[in-house]
Design an enzyme around this catalytic site. Structure first.
Site, PDB file in Angstrom:
ATOM      1  N   ASP A   1       0.979  -0.994  -0.064  1.00  0.00           N
ATOM      2  CA  ASP A   1      -0.084   0.022  -0.053  1.00  0.00           C
ATOM      3  C   ASP A   1       0.855   1.198  -0.117  1.00  0.00           C
ATOM      4  OD1 ASP A   1      -2.434   1.782   0.674  1.00  0.00           O
ATOM      5  OD2 ASP A   1      -1.510   1.816   2.682  1.00  0.00           O
TER       6      ASP A   1
ATOM      7  N   ASP B   1      -0.086   5.154   1.145  1.00  0.00           N
ATOM      8  CA  ASP B   1      -0.355   6.065   2.194  1.00  0.00           C
ATOM      9  C   ASP B   1      -0.548   5.414   3.416  1.00  0.00           C
ATOM     10  OD1 ASP B   1      -1.010   8.194   0.227  1.00  0.00           O
ATOM     11  OD2 ASP B   1      -2.667   7.161  -0.260  1.00  0.00           O
TER      12      ASP B   1
ATOM     13  N   ASP C   1      -1.423  -0.973   5.954  1.00  0.00           N
ATOM     14  CA  ASP C   1      -1.809  -0.557   7.250  1.00  0.00           C
ATOM     15  C   ASP C   1      -3.312  -0.533   7.596  1.00  0.00           C
ATOM     16  OD1 ASP C   1      -2.361   1.802   5.434  1.00  0.00           O
ATOM     17  OD2 ASP C   1      -2.568   3.257   7.163  1.00  0.00           O
TER      18      ASP C   1
END
Length: 239
Positions: free
Chosen positions: A22, A24, A170
């Site tokens: 991922d 961001d 996250d």
């Protein structure tokens, strides 16, 4: 480093040929105030109503926008684009990201990227930090996470079976679910411990591994995986 539900079992190592990240909050430090962005898109009343009905759950703003009328969709995307543009001015690389990517490169392990951000943000990330992820899929690729399509697309492009790929992110809802649905290994980056305890999570949300920093991923990979270079990989029929 904490691990959760490692699906390799016992001392047998998994085989790993690629890692998908991922962006961001994983490769870059979080800079966008998502709650403020959601309130700006939805309005205070709708935002409060959704949070009240789904306590403890995130809002999938992109899927919500798809339910709006065309004019409302355009306005919503403009608001999100404005928040993202301001976030790009403060873009920072996540601690441990450069070292981890250097390690993967030294072992000839492929690395890709999937983000719900726009392509311009991905291009700027590549340019600013000199780190190239291939393929790098932004939200222009449909359907986006948590649908497994982008992750399966990367596996197909690499000609690698999903069971030999790891998804690192996250977000339980977006990254872990995407990986689970695609059949890859999953690793949750949880810097603050906000997802503890993991034992309470349902199977579709429970990551195979959890780390509090990308620095920990290096030893995780060496401990739990046989890292397979392209020259060693053979064909898909052999996996």
């Amino acid at each position: 480093m904490a691990t959760s539900g490692f699906c390799g079992g016992g001392s047998k190592k998994g085989r790993l040929r690629g890692v998908v990240f991922d962006m961001d909050g994983t490769l870059t430090v979080p800079v966008i105030d998502f709650a403020a962005m959601y309130r700006a898109v939805l309005g205070e009343d709708v935002y409060a109503s959704i949070k009240l009905k789904n306590p403890g759950s995130g809002i999938d703003i992109l899927h919500h926008i798809e339910t709006l009328e065309p004019d409302e969709q355009k306005r919503a995307h403009e608001i999100i684009a404005d928040f993202e543009r301001r976030g790009l001015d403060r873009l920072q690389i996540m601690p441990g990201a450069e070292g981890l990517c250097g390690f993967l490169d030294s072992r000839q392990i492929r690395r890709g990227l999937i983000t719900r951000n726009v392509k311009h943000s991905v291009d700027l990330f590549h340019l600013r930090f000199g780190m190239k992820f291939t393929p790098a899929l932004s939200r222009e690729f449909r359907p986006y996470k948590p649908d497994p399509a982008p992750l399966l697309h990367i596996c197909s492009t690499w000609e690698v079976h999903p069971s030999e790929v790891m998804m690192i992110g996250d977000s339980l809802r977006d990254d872990v679910v995407c990986g689970k649905r695609a059949g890859t290994f999953t690793c949750l980056l949880d810097e603050t411990g906000r997802y503890e305890p993991l034992d309470s999570l349902t199977a579709d949300l429970k990551p195979d591994f959890k780390v509090s920093s990308l620095v920990e991923v290096h030893s995780l990979l060496e401990t739990h995986f046989e890292l397979v270079t392209p020259s060693e990989r053979g064909s898909l029929s052999e996996t």
